[in-house]
Design a protein around this motif. Structure first.
Motif, mmCIF file in Angstrom:
data_model
loop_
_atom_site.group_PDB
_atom_site.id
_atom_site.type_symbol
_atom_site.label_atom_id
_atom_site.label_comp_id
_atom_site.label_asym_id
_atom_site.label_seq_id
_atom_site.Cartn_x
_atom_site.Cartn_y
_atom_site.Cartn_z
ATOM 1 N N PRO A 257 0.827 -1.214 0.000
ATOM 2 C CA PRO A 257 0.000 0.000 0.000
ATOM 3 C C PRO A 257 0.857 1.258 0.000
ATOM 4 O O PRO A 257 1.944 1.286 0.557
ATOM 5 N N ARG A 258 0.328 2.291 -0.635
ATOM 6 C CA ARG A 258 0.994 3.596 -0.637
ATOM 7 C C ARG A 258 0.414 4.393 0.530
ATOM 8 O O ARG A 258 0.710 4.065 1.673
ATOM 9 N N ASN A 259 -0.485 5.321 0.324
ATOM 10 C CA ASN A 259 -0.986 6.098 1.460
ATOM 11 C C ASN A 259 -2.270 5.560 2.079
ATOM 12 O O ASN A 259 -2.641 5.966 3.175
ATOM 13 N N PHE A 260 -2.965 4.666 1.384
ATOM 14 C CA PHE A 260 -4.093 3.966 2.025
ATOM 15 C C PHE A 260 -4.198 2.603 1.355
ATOM 16 O O PHE A 260 -3.617 2.379 0.284
ATOM 17 N N PRO A 261 -4.898 1.659 1.995
ATOM 18 C CA PRO A 261 -4.793 0.263 1.536
ATOM 19 C C PRO A 261 -5.182 0.042 0.074
ATOM 20 O O PRO A 261 -4.634 -0.844 -0.575
ATOM 21 N N ALA A 262 -6.104 0.843 -0.450
ATOM 22 C CA ALA A 262 -6.525 0.617 -1.833
ATOM 23 C C ALA A 262 -5.689 1.399 -2.846
ATOM 24 O O ALA A 262 -5.873 1.244 -4.043
ATOM 25 N N ASN A 263 -4.795 2.245 -2.363
ATOM 26 C CA ASN A 263 -3.921 2.987 -3.276
ATOM 27 C C ASN A 263 -2.558 2.313 -3.233
ATOM 28 O O ASN A 263 -1.764 2.526 -2.322
ATOM 29 N N LEU A 264 -2.296 1.474 -4.211
ATOM 30 C CA LEU A 264 -1.177 0.544 -4.148
ATOM 31 C C LEU A 264 -0.018 1.004 -5.016
ATOM 32 O O LEU A 264 -0.221 1.608 -6.065
ATOM 33 N N PHE A 265 1.184 0.686 -4.572
ATOM 34 C CA PHE A 265 2.318 0.801 -5.481
ATOM 35 C C PHE A 265 2.142 -0.227 -6.595
ATOM 36 O O PHE A 265 1.494 -1.265 -6.395
ATOM 37 N N PRO A 266 2.712 0.042 -7.767
ATOM 38 C CA PRO A 266 2.587 -0.935 -8.855
ATOM 39 C C PRO A 266 3.104 -2.302 -8.393
ATOM 40 O O PRO A 266 4.139 -2.392 -7.739
ATOM 41 N N PHE A 267 2.370 -3.346 -8.726
ATOM 42 C CA PHE A 267 2.770 -4.686 -8.279
ATOM 43 C C PHE A 267 4.071 -5.124 -8.959
ATOM 44 O O PHE A 267 4.240 -4.982 -10.165
ATOM 45 N N ARG A 268 4.986 -5.664 -8.168
ATOM 46 C CA ARG A 268 6.215 -6.260 -8.695
ATOM 47 C C ARG A 268 6.443 -7.562 -7.951
ATOM 48 O O ARG A 268 6.686 -7.546 -6.742
ATOM 49 N N PRO A 269 6.384 -8.705 -8.645
ATOM 50 C CA PRO A 269 6.562 -9.975 -7.932
ATOM 51 C C PRO A 269 8.012 -10.179 -7.490
ATOM 52 O O PRO A 269 8.924 -9.505 -7.967
ATOM 53 N N SER A 270 8.189 -11.128 -6.617
ATOM 54 C CA SER A 270 9.516 -11.629 -6.266
ATOM 55 C C SER A 270 10.249 -12.056 -7.534
ATOM 56 O O SER A 270 9.703 -12.725 -8.410
ATOM 57 N N SER A 271 11.514 -11.687 -7.619
ATOM 58 C CA SER A 271 12.302 -12.052 -8.805
ATOM 59 C C SER A 271 12.552 -13.554 -8.891
ATOM 60 O O SER A 271 12.630 -14.110 -9.996
#
Ligand code: MN
Ligand code: MN
Lengths: 460, 460
Positions: free
Chosen positions: A38-52
């Motif tokens: 999450p960025r500033n609230f749970p529904a405002n997310l950083f872009p998803f990046r999976p484990s390498s």
């Protein structure tokens, strides 16, 4: 995540990778992809990046799934999207479609993962919700900040040994990342004459990356204060006498990274002092690349760069002494305080999530020497390794004004001569270099680095 | 974080905010800024974004600090940067400089925070490292996914009551965010004729935001599949008959958000059917804004949009019946399944981190009706509130192909007539509207939304 854009050879590539893993370990491995942070609230997310590590074996950027690898077989644990999610996120590929694309041998819902964890090793992901789940299911702490232990360490070492050298599937992606990274840098140079702020040059560069539907592989450095090594500020105004240092890389849709630095004059013309130092850094860069071939120690490449820079500074009258002696006493690190480069792959510092397991040959440890402590890679080179070569010259106030360092190197630096180079705050030249069976191939060679062409690209 | 760019009135603004908080609570509050979240490895971080509650009272994007507010006084808990960090991150403002800028009454190192936690309320931040620290210091679970309890709930309610309406300091920033958001949309329209992919339009829009040294306030939606409400894919090719829906907002350097949607024809010319629906959505948009004034219930604005849309669909022969009856039975939600908008401020859905405390007047709860469940704001409007108005029309397969919904609305929808509008997959028009003492002011009014001007901007 778009199946249609994925090369049909993906399943073969992935099958080959897990077969190679099966040759190295005799216990199951479960790799979680992770979830969004999450960025500033749970529904405002950083872009998803999976484990390498997940991406290496699963190929697709799938959130909140896991794969279980055993004896060359892949089980996909994934929940089909809920019907309600189609309203917000559209029709997504279902589990069976994904399974076919990646060549899974079996599929199960996530709820069944708990019955398949026995004796399984894993690697911690970065997001808290998922490492909590990892810890609960495996009944031990699996934390990204802890070094792996026991079978987790064995798994990490096995994966490192695979990911250290790149297969054709990886190289195809890494070449795409390199090409877009090159285009971004050319756009940055071209945008400079009209730009008033660092941020405007950054926009031109990241715009190219976004337009190719890629992301940056790390937070861009685009600054007239190149002497701040990890500068993430972009508010400075560009002044005619400034050098602009841009360390910007693209990451492909399946997660493979580029990492390139260029330094160009804001005015389109290097001053004589800037050109002297630029050509010195370039000489170090070229000497290192010329030396790359299988069997060469990467640490020796670093020392070569240090020696070339030290000799150049002697020639310019900034250093007094013999280059080898200067390097021996770490004098080069006054101006070149970081390592010559690092591994590059799915991560910009590839596999740094498992510490120095990837960067350092077994049995070796980081030096605490001023000139060596930031060396991220210390191994003999092998065909298929991708490394960066990124020498630099910086006038870092925190170093050059340090009382102890000034005392130590008092008789070595000609401070008066150095003051004539005050318009050279920071220069770095970085390329992505593949070790081949006979030498090397610069994946980012399409981006010129000679001073004249850099001036021309900036003026065009 | 750049002190020099910060308006000198910041300290006054912050002082006023904490005085107002002191009028509402009689216990101390500690607000943590939070830390960065890791991306694929611990040193590769997502861009830092502090807690919005912290930002509201501290004004600056400071990582890993806390402020303690009591009786109108601000204590800043912050560690001076380590000398070694100057090498990597440059000289940063020290604690005393920060304290002066924000008007702190006292400063202490972070290590002393543990002695000042007694009886203090807090609000959970989003990153795991910090909420772990919050939980440890306060000796209770402070988790972003848990609703606040006890004094934490009292604090949340007090902060909500302040942040619900914007002071001049906030409005100055919100106008900056609006201006750059407007410029981004104009750039997107202008870039469309030359663009082949959604990603290229996105690049033009985000490029404007990056060039102004701002960030996006949420993950951009730039898509020819506007019927996917939270579409975060950008790989589709633009086809001449497509509509492009762009929901993109800028966030200022101190964290204040813009949030605007426009929909324009890829070809630069709406088809007759697209124009019919576009003008219907615009009519709903304009009717809602015309109705905004203090005392009006936001829920009634939502119902007004629903009624305008239902009536328009009757006029077009898509619906049969009376508009009020259609809204009563939620028929509008077949095509307009979300709420008319939300609060806007430091968060794009302002204060959504504390659930519906901000969006819903005390004592009110979300409806479970198909046409109302996604309404995010249900309060009487007050001067100084900033809300979005964002009606839309979408043909969502997951709704229109739903067997139960089709049966329920069988006699209301003229499916054959609807099929003539198949080139209208999704349209939304969203502006940011400030409630004034006498009515409203559209902060994003500089961005035209009439069909003719949108066509002209796309063709220019
Ligand atoms: Mn690098
Ligand atoms: Mn909105």
């Amino acid at each position: 995540m778009v199946i249609s854009n994925i090369d049909s050879s993906l399943a073969n590539t992935l099958s080959h990778r897990r077969q190679r893993l099966a040759n190295l370990i005799d216990f199951p491995a479960i790799l979680w992809s992770g979830g969004s942070s999450p960025r500033n609230f749970p529904a405002n997310l950083f872009p998803f990046r999976p484990s390498s590590h997940f991406l290496y074996f699963a190929g697709l950027q799938l959130p909140n799934v896991a794969i279980r690898l055993e004896a060359g077989k892949l089980e996909l644990f994934m929940d089909d999207p809920k019907p309600s999610s189609a309203l917000w996120h559209g029709e997504m590929p279902n589990r069976d479609e994904i399974a076919q694309t990646i060549g899974a041998d079996a599929t199960k819902p996530m709820s069944e993962l708990e019955f398949s964890v026995e004796d399984a090793a894993t690697i911690a992901v970065q997001d808290a919700a998922t490492w909590t789940q990892q810890s609960q299911l495996l009944n031990r702490w699996v934390l990204p900040q802890n070094p792996p232990q026991g079978i987790d360490l064995e798994l990490a070492k096995a994966i490192v040994s695979l990911r250290l050298t790149h297969d054709e599937g990886a190289l195809t992606e890494l070449r795409k990342a390199a090409a877009v990274t090159v285009a971004a840098h050319k756009a940055g140079m071209a945008a400079t004459p009209q730009a008033k702020l660092e941020a405007e040059v950054r926009a031109a560069m990241e715009g190219v990356i976004i337009a190719h539907n890629m992301t940056t592989s790390y937070n861009s450095i685009v600054t007239v204060h190149g002497e701040v090594l990890h500068n993430e500020q972009y508010h400075h105004r560009l002044q005619p006498g400034d050098l602009l240092l841009a360390d910007v890389g693209a990451e492909t849709e399946t997660g493979w990274a580029g990492d390139v630095t260029r330094t160009w004059p804001v005015s389109g013309k290097f001053s004589p002092t800037q050109k002297e130092i630029y050509n010195l850094v370039l000489a170090a860069h070229d000497a290192c690349i010329a030396k790359i071939r299988p069997g060469v120690e990467y640490g020796d490449i670093h020392l070569l760069a240090a020696t070339v820079i030290a000799q150049g500074l002697v020639d310019l009258g900034i250093f007094q002494g013999n280059a080898e002696d200067l390097v021996e006493m770490d004098a080069h690190a006054l101006f070149f305080p970081h390592g010559i480069g690092h591994l590059l792959g799915l991560d910009v510092h590839d596999m740094e999530d498992v510490g120095d397991l990837a960067g350092y040959e077994e049995g070796r440890q980081r030096s605490d020497r001023f000139g060596l402590s930031y060396l991220r890679l210390n191994r003999p080179l092998r065909p298929g390794m991708l490394v960066t070569i990124e020498p630099g010259f910086y006038q870092v106030p925190a170093i050059l004004n340090d009382v102890n360092l000034r005392a130590k190197y008092e008789n070595i630096v000609n401070w008066e001569r150095l003051s004539q180079f005050s318009d050279v705050r920071g220069i770095r030249i970085e390329d992505d270099v593949l070790v081949t069976t006979t030498g090397s191939e610069v994946l980012t060679a399409a981006l010129p680095n000679d001073a004249d062409t850099v001036e021309t690209l900036t003026n065009s």
